[in-house]
Design a protein around this motif. Sequence first.
Motif, PDB file in Angstrom:
ATOM      1  N   ALA A   1      16.987 -71.169 -49.400  1.00 56.74           N
ATOM      2  CA  ALA A   1      17.613 -69.913 -48.982  1.00 56.74           C
ATOM      3  C   ALA A   1      18.926 -70.226 -48.288  1.00 56.74           C
ATOM      4  O   ALA A   1      19.112 -71.300 -47.706  1.00 56.74           O
ATOM      5  N   LEU A   2      19.827 -69.254 -48.360  1.00 57.87           N
ATOM      6  CA  LEU A   2      21.156 -69.424 -47.780  1.00 57.87           C
ATOM      7  C   LEU A   2      21.681 -68.072 -47.317  1.00 57.87           C
ATOM      8  O   LEU A   2      21.727 -67.118 -48.102  1.00 57.87           O
ATOM      9  N   ALA A   3      22.053 -67.973 -46.053  1.00 56.67           N
ATOM     10  CA  ALA A   3      22.671 -66.749 -45.553  1.00 56.67           C
ATOM     11  C   ALA A   3      24.059 -66.604 -46.156  1.00 56.67           C
ATOM     12  O   ALA A   3      24.825 -67.566 -46.227  1.00 56.67           O
ATOM     13  N   ILE A   4      24.372 -65.397 -46.593  1.00 60.37           N
ATOM     14  CA  ILE A   4      25.691 -65.101 -47.152  1.00 60.37           C
ATOM     15  C   ILE A   4      26.618 -64.604 -46.059  1.00 60.37           C
ATOM     16  O   ILE A   4      27.760 -65.042 -45.928  1.00 60.37           O
ATOM     17  N   VAL A   5      26.111 -63.675 -45.251  1.00 61.24           N
ATOM     18  CA  VAL A   5      26.923 -63.068 -44.206  1.00 61.24           C
ATOM     19  C   VAL A   5      26.011 -62.532 -43.114  1.00 61.24           C
ATOM     20  O   VAL A   5      24.880 -62.117 -43.387  1.00 61.24           O
ATOM     21  N   GLU A   6      26.485 -62.581 -41.862  1.00 62.71           N
ATOM     22  CA  GLU A   6      25.784 -61.955 -40.741  1.00 62.71           C
ATOM     23  C   GLU A   6      26.620 -60.786 -40.241  1.00 62.71           C
ATOM     24  O   GLU A   6      27.817 -60.937 -39.970  1.00 62.71           O
TER      25      GLU A   6
ATOM     26  N   ASP B   1      22.420 -73.777 -57.635  1.00 65.75           N
ATOM     27  CA  ASP B   1      23.151 -74.222 -56.461  1.00 65.75           C
ATOM     28  C   ASP B   1      23.548 -72.970 -55.682  1.00 65.75           C
ATOM     29  O   ASP B   1      24.447 -72.225 -56.101  1.00 65.75           O
ATOM     30  N   LEU B   2      22.876 -72.716 -54.574  1.00 65.48           N
ATOM     31  CA  LEU B   2      23.115 -71.482 -53.827  1.00 65.48           C
ATOM     32  C   LEU B   2      24.530 -71.424 -53.248  1.00 65.48           C
ATOM     33  O   LEU B   2      25.099 -70.339 -53.116  1.00 65.48           O
ATOM     34  N   MET B   3      25.108 -72.566 -52.909  1.00 66.68           N
ATOM     35  CA  MET B   3      26.481 -72.556 -52.419  1.00 66.68           C
ATOM     36  C   MET B   3      27.444 -72.109 -53.515  1.00 66.68           C
ATOM     37  O   MET B   3      28.407 -71.371 -53.246  1.00 66.68           O
ATOM     38  N   ASP B   4      27.179 -72.522 -54.744  1.00 64.84           N
ATOM     39  CA  ASP B   4      28.007 -72.052 -55.856  1.00 64.84           C
ATOM     40  C   ASP B   4      27.899 -70.540 -56.008  1.00 64.84           C
ATOM     41  O   ASP B   4      28.898 -69.846 -56.258  1.00 64.84           O
TER      42      ASP B   4
END
Length: 264
Positions: free
Chosen positions: A137-142, A178-181
């Motif tokens: 999992a990866l946060a996109i924005v807070e 690749d979640l960063m991609d």
Amino acid sequence: MTYEGILTKMQTELGNPIQYYLVFENSFLNVNQLLGKEVELIFDGFQCLNCGKQKKIFRQGFCYDCFYSSPAVGDWIMKPELSTAHLGIEDRDLEYEKQVQLKPHIVYFASSSEVKVGVTRNTQVPTRWIDQGAEQALAIVEVPNRYLAGITEVALKSHFADKTNWRKMLTNDIVEVDLMDEKNKVAALLPNEVRDYFDINAFDVTSLQYPVLHYPKKITSLSLDKTPSFQGKLIGIKGQYLIFEDGTVFNVRSNEGYKVRISV
């Protein structure tokens, strides 16, 4: 050994693997300790998590009356874009809604079947990801409130899934990405009100490991309403599911408010 009580969603503790606990009124059970053992699950009735009455559960652990009156299950829970506390507008209970909606929220990507987009309060990280069975999992924005998170999710879910395919999640049929991609692609898709909160380098990818001995190839969901007594060997725990050797899976969270006995 027998444990009994009202089901609520399993409590979790981040670890390698994740630790799962069933918490009852007078006892608790580390579910990881049951892996590889025969477990009997018996349904004994209902108890609404809101009013405490022994009434049939309608949804989310609530009886019918409570589901349509409690502020804890307003429409904005499932659809964050409907949040109005930032405008001072009440849905069911403005003070309750302010306490939940006017807190920092995360919009995230999770890989639990394919890439999905979701919303959660920042205090629910990584619990929310664990509950969904995310491998990564990866946060996109807070953002500072639930409404902004909701309109961000709406903008992104025309490009990404917003629900987990639970069958793929429980058979470990997961698309590697690749979640960063994926995060790199979203800047231009964000609503104007949210773009100032976006930082490509603000968050790292979280990897999660679940206590699963092996994954079944086919699964069948256990319904306590139809099968009030079940026995099987526990081979895994993922998301909020118990996975048994014969391919039976049991969603603890969808059975909140059910009285059960668990014998080992």
